[in-house]
Write an enzyme that holds these catalytic residues in place. Structure first.
Site, PDB file in Angstrom:
ATOM      1  N   LYS A   6      51.944   3.453  89.952  1.00  9.11           N
ATOM      2  CA  LYS A   6      51.010   4.036  90.118  1.00  9.11           C
ATOM      3  C   LYS A   6      50.378   3.052  92.120  1.00  9.11           C
ATOM      4  CE  LYS A   6      47.191   6.205  91.967  1.00  9.11           C
ATOM      5  NZ  LYS A   6      45.513   7.641  91.598  1.00  9.11           N
ATOM      6  N   LYS A  43      54.711   6.329  91.806  1.00  4.43           N
ATOM      7  CA  LYS A  43      53.539   7.321  92.996  1.00  4.43           C
ATOM      8  C   LYS A  43      53.376   5.854  93.880  1.00  4.43           C
ATOM      9  CE  LYS A  43      49.677   9.355  94.005  1.00  4.43           C
ATOM     10  NZ  LYS A  43      47.722  10.380  93.415  1.00  4.43           N
TER      11      LYS A  43
END
Length: 293
Positions: free
Chosen positions: A148, A201
C-alpha cells in the site's frame, strides 16, 4: 445507512458479484479510535445485518483506525520528548497492533469471512492471525493490504471518511511510490505471517508492482482501483461530453457515456492483464451489468 446497504448488496449479488468490502464511517472520533472495535459499531452492525439478510456473499471488512480516530492517522500516535509539535509525534506500531487485533476480533464475532488489515503496521497480519486463532476463528481469512503506497490517489476516499491526517503524513508507514523492491519485501512478509490474499494499492500507477507480485508469489492477488482513479474517470468522461475545460465535480447520477464505459473497461482490463486475480473497484456494479449485456 445499513438498510440501504442491504438493498445495495442484494443488487450486487444479483449482478453476479461474489464479494463486498466494507468500510465503517464514524462521526464519533477519538484519539484512540475505540469506536472501531465497539460491539455495536457501524461496521459490526453492518456485518451482522448482511449475515442475517443475505446468503452466499463473501463479506470482507477493512481493519484500520483512520475512519474512527480523531487525528486521521492509521495507528495510535504518541509524542516524543517534551515539545508537542507535529514532527515530534510518531506512530506507536506495537500499541496499534493490539488495537487492530481487537478490531479484527470484533468483526469475526459479527460474522465476517475475511478481515483486511490496511494500516500498514509492521507485523499486522501475524498479530491478527494469532488473535483470531486464539479465539477459535481459524477459518476467518486475511486479505492483506500488502503493498500500500503513500499515494495521491486517496483524496476522495479520505474526504468521504473525514480521515485526512490532522498533522504530518503517512509516509512513515505507507510506502514510497518510487520504491518497487520494498513492495516485494512487504508482500513476502505478509505471506510469511499468514495472509490468504495479498493486495496492491493503488492499481493504475502500480501495474508493474501487480505484475512483479504475480510473477514472484503463488497466492491470490488483489488490486485496489482506488477513489482517485475512479474520480479521474468520472471527471474526464464529463469533460469529454461537454467539450470544455471542466473543474466541476461529477454527479454520479448522470448517465454513463460510451466514452466512460470504454475507458473503465480498458483500465480494469489492464489491471487484470497485469496479473490481478481480484479487483476492488467502485465501477463493479456497472461493469457487471455491461458484461451481462
Amino acid at each position: 445507512s445499513i438498510d440501504n446497504l442491504v438493498k445495495d448488496i442484494e443488487e450486487t449479488k444479483k449482478l453476479g458479484i461474489k464479494a463486498v468490502l466494507l468500510f465503517g464511517v464514524s462521526h464519533k472520533k477519538d484519539p484512540m479510535g475505540i469506536g472501531a472495535y465497539a460491539k455495536n459499531g457501524i461496521a459490526q452492525k453492518a456485518i451482522r445485518t448482511i449475515r442475517k439478510n443475505i446468503k452466499d456473499i463473501v463479506v470482507i471488512s477493512d481493519v484500520c483506525l483512520c475512519g474512527y480516530i480523531s487525528h486521521g492517522h492509521c495507528g495510535i500516535v504518541k509524542a516524543q520528548g517534551t515539545r508537542h509539535k507535529a514532527q515530534d509525534y510518531i506512530i506507536d506500531n506495537d500499541e496499534t497492533l493490539k488495537v487492530l487485533s481487537k478490531i479484527a476480533l470484533s468483526h469475526a464475532e459479527a460474522g465476517v469471512d475475511f478481515v483486511a488489515p490496511s494500516a500498514m503496521m509492521d507485523g499486522q497480519v501475524k498479530a491478527i492471525r494469532e488473535a483470531l486463532d486464539k479465539q477459535g476463528y481459524q477459518d476467518i481469512g486475511i486479505l492483506g493490504y500488502s503493498a500500500k503506497y503513500a499515494s495521491n490517489f486517496y483524496g476522495p476516499f479520505r474526504e468521504a471518511l473525514g480521515s485526512k491526517p490532522q498533522f504530518g503524513d503517512r509516509k512513515t508507514y505507507q510506502m514510497d511510490y518510487r520504491n518497487s523492491d520494498e513492495a516485494l519485501r512487504e508482500i513476502k512478509q505478509d505471506i510469511d505471517e499468514g495472509a490468504d490474499i495479498i493486495m496492491v494499492k493503488p492499481a493504475l500507477s502500480y501495474l508493474d508492482i501487480i505484475y512483479r507480485a504475480k510473477q514472484n508469489f503463488n497466492l491470490s492477488l488483489a488490486a485496489y482501483n482506488v477513489s482517485g482513479e475512479y474520480a479521474m474517470v468520472k471527471a474526464y468522461s464529463r469533460c469529454s461530453v461537454l467539450g470544455v475545460r471542466c473543474s466541476k465535480r461529477t454527479d454520479n447520477r448522470e448517465p454513463i457515456t460510451e466514452t466512460e464505459k470504454n475507458l473503465v473497461l480498458e483500465i480494469l482490463t489492464s489491471i487484470k492483464r497485469a496479473g490481478a486475480d481480484l479487483i476492488v473497484t467502485y465501477h463493479a456494479k456497472e461493469v457487471a451489468k455491461w458484461l451481462k449485456q
